[in-house]
Design a protein around this motif. Sequence first.
Motif, PDB file in Angstrom:
ATOM      1  N   VAL A  62      30.125  69.104 112.410  1.00  0.00           N
ATOM      2  CA  VAL A  62      31.484  69.195 112.959  1.00  0.00           C
ATOM      3  C   VAL A  62      31.432  69.423 114.466  1.00  0.00           C
ATOM      4  N   ALA A  63      30.547  70.314 114.907  1.00  0.00           N
ATOM      5  CA  ALA A  63      30.426  70.600 116.333  1.00  0.00           C
ATOM      6  C   ALA A  63      29.967  69.366 117.103  1.00  0.00           C
ATOM      7  N   ARG A  64      29.034  68.611 116.526  1.00  0.00           N
ATOM      8  CA  ARG A  64      28.584  67.388 117.197  1.00  0.00           C
ATOM      9  C   ARG A  64      29.711  66.373 117.293  1.00  0.00           C
ATOM     10  N   ALA A  65      30.476  66.220 116.228  1.00  0.00           N
ATOM     11  CA  ALA A  65      31.604  65.284 116.255  1.00  0.00           C
ATOM     12  C   ALA A  65      32.633  65.704 117.291  1.00  0.00           C
ATOM     13  N   GLU A  66      32.883  66.996 117.407  1.00  0.00           N
ATOM     14  CA  GLU A  66      33.824  67.486 118.410  1.00  0.00           C
ATOM     15  C   GLU A  66      33.313  67.215 119.821  1.00  0.00           C
ATOM     16  N   THR A  67      31.995  67.363 120.016  1.00  0.00           N
ATOM     17  CA  THR A  67      31.422  67.088 121.335  1.00  0.00           C
ATOM     18  C   THR A  67      31.575  65.613 121.698  1.00  0.00           C
ATOM     19  N   VAL A  68      31.279  64.733 120.735  1.00  0.00           N
ATOM     20  CA  VAL A  68      31.430  63.297 120.985  1.00  0.00           C
ATOM     21  C   VAL A  68      32.888  62.954 121.282  1.00  0.00           C
ATOM     22  N   ARG A  69      33.785  63.545 120.513  1.00  0.00           N
ATOM     23  CA  ARG A  69      35.213  63.282 120.727  1.00  0.00           C
ATOM     24  C   ARG A  69      35.663  63.789 122.091  1.00  0.00           C
ATOM     25  N   ARG A  70      35.184  64.986 122.471  1.00  0.00           N
ATOM     26  CA  ARG A  70      35.566  65.541 123.761  1.00  0.00           C
ATOM     27  C   ARG A  70      35.044  64.683 124.916  1.00  0.00           C
ATOM     28  N   GLU A  71      33.805  64.219 124.797  1.00  0.00           N
ATOM     29  CA  GLU A  71      33.247  63.372 125.847  1.00  0.00           C
ATOM     30  C   GLU A  71      33.980  62.036 125.918  1.00  0.00           C
ATOM     31  N   PHE A  72      34.358  61.514 124.751  1.00  0.00           N
ATOM     32  CA  PHE A  72      35.089  60.255 124.733  1.00  0.00           C
ATOM     33  C   PHE A  72      36.454  60.405 125.397  1.00  0.00           C
ATOM     34  N   ILE A  73      37.134  61.511 125.113  1.00  0.00           N
ATOM     35  CA  ILE A  73      38.446  61.755 125.725  1.00  0.00           C
ATOM     36  C   ILE A  73      38.303  61.923 127.231  1.00  0.00           C
ATOM     37  N   GLN A  74      37.242  62.612 127.668  1.00  0.00           N
ATOM     38  CA  GLN A  74      37.019  62.770 129.097  1.00  0.00           C
ATOM     39  C   GLN A  74      36.789  61.421 129.771  1.00  0.00           C
ATOM     40  N   THR A  75      36.044  60.549 129.096  1.00  0.00           N
ATOM     41  CA  THR A  75      35.815  59.215 129.648  1.00  0.00           C
ATOM     42  C   THR A  75      37.120  58.436 129.742  1.00  0.00           C
TER      43      THR A  75
END
Length: 501
Positions: free
Chosen positions: A241-254
């Motif tokens: 879950v934490a990894r998915a949140e990190t990927v999602r957060r980085e994607f939103i930042q991009t």
Amino acid sequence: MAGLSPLSLALALAASAAISLLVLWALGRSWQVTARGPAVAATPDATSASFLFHDDALTHQDARPGTLPGLASDDINDWSDLRRWLGQRFGPLPRSLDELDDGEIRDLPATDNDDHALLTLSRQRDAERVEVTEPLAPGPLDRHGARRLEDAVARYQAVFNHAPCAVRILDTAGRTIWQNAGFADHDDTVARQLLDAAGRAEGATRVRIPGQGTAPDRVFEVEYVQTDDARAVFATDITPVARAETVRREFIQTLTKIFANLTTGLAVFDRNRQLALFNPALLDLTGLPAPLLSAQPPLMQFFDSLRDKRVLPEPKNYSTWRKQIEDMISTAAGGLYLEDWHLPNGMTYRVTGRPHPDGAIAFLFEDITDNISLARHYHSEVSLREAVLDASDRAMVVFGPDNIVNLCNLTCRQMLGIDPDASFADMTLHDFLSVGCKALPDMGWTRVEEAILARDALDVTMTGPDGTALYCQVRRLPGNSSIMTLGALHDVPRPTTKIPG
């Protein structure tokens, strides 16, 4: 806790409590008599165990193996150990035997009416004595009942060993009372980090455990539940879950960085029709204040603000405008909305509305004023050039790179009786020559066709149907196009070659 709903947590606590109560009740039932009666003292029909303490430290005990089931003699080192094992069977027990007065004898019967055990606490000078007296089991039925309860406890333990989270129960001193296999699998370092994280804050909290060597870090969500004399700690591995949140957060930042550099205004409304996302270009195009957009206004309030800023086509009346906006929202939510807004200030915005998953709607605002001006200027130039060509008394026709008629002036249309613009189908060179042969059969169209196909220059004279001398000129244009000109012979700009009769 992620992965553990409140209902699951409640069931886990209830099951844990049930295990403890079942064990205590089983131990009590295994030594009780069937007939109700007062608590018993040590007699031939009862057994007892005595413990001597000095300042709460165990100095001597006479408990024989099997006297107190579930407790080995080396499990007791001080009063707190024995007190923890006795639990709530005899009611609240003093935290220290020093609370007893010198010479005091305190009898504490079991709190359960069906349990006839007796706990006696006494003090003589600096020594304290604790005696547990139990009635002997009269028959096999009680032993059978106790065995069944032991089997039930084993089944509950097996269930908790397969629980999706690690569980450990601690006493008030921080010592482990019970844990499932999930917690037992953690080494002491990891277990200590989880326990420390659970004690730092109330409610669920996350802790990152560094991986050993090349192993990746793991993320746990820990939470504890406190009772009067115990603390239950729950730890759930939420690394995926934490990894998915990190990927999602980085994607939103991009995406945010990309949106920030767009010249097109973006407004995204969530399923509740609240503004969820906008970019700086929207501020520039609409003139709406940033605090208003940051407050996440509802969709209708957003368009009301656009109307106040005159960034909407001027409506004839307010009620009609509201209906138009509602229709626009409905269209955008159901498929695609695309319209050019011609604003009172002369600007033109192209507004696009698209539906998105979960009922969200995205509106794009693009300033196409320059494009519209350029298109208008282009159309004006084309119209002017067509008018100039139509004013000429020479017949002119332009063939594109694919030998399709691109332009035909008024004189040519009247001379040959054609109108390429009136037909949906394109007029090809072959179609044009067929018409020309019928209108001017003696013009030598074969030479003209060869020159156009080869993109060569041609200057010839021809004879019209009425005997009038005509000239024909073919020239190559930029872009691999050709132009053919027909006119009276006296209009020829230079000498021409007469086609042999």
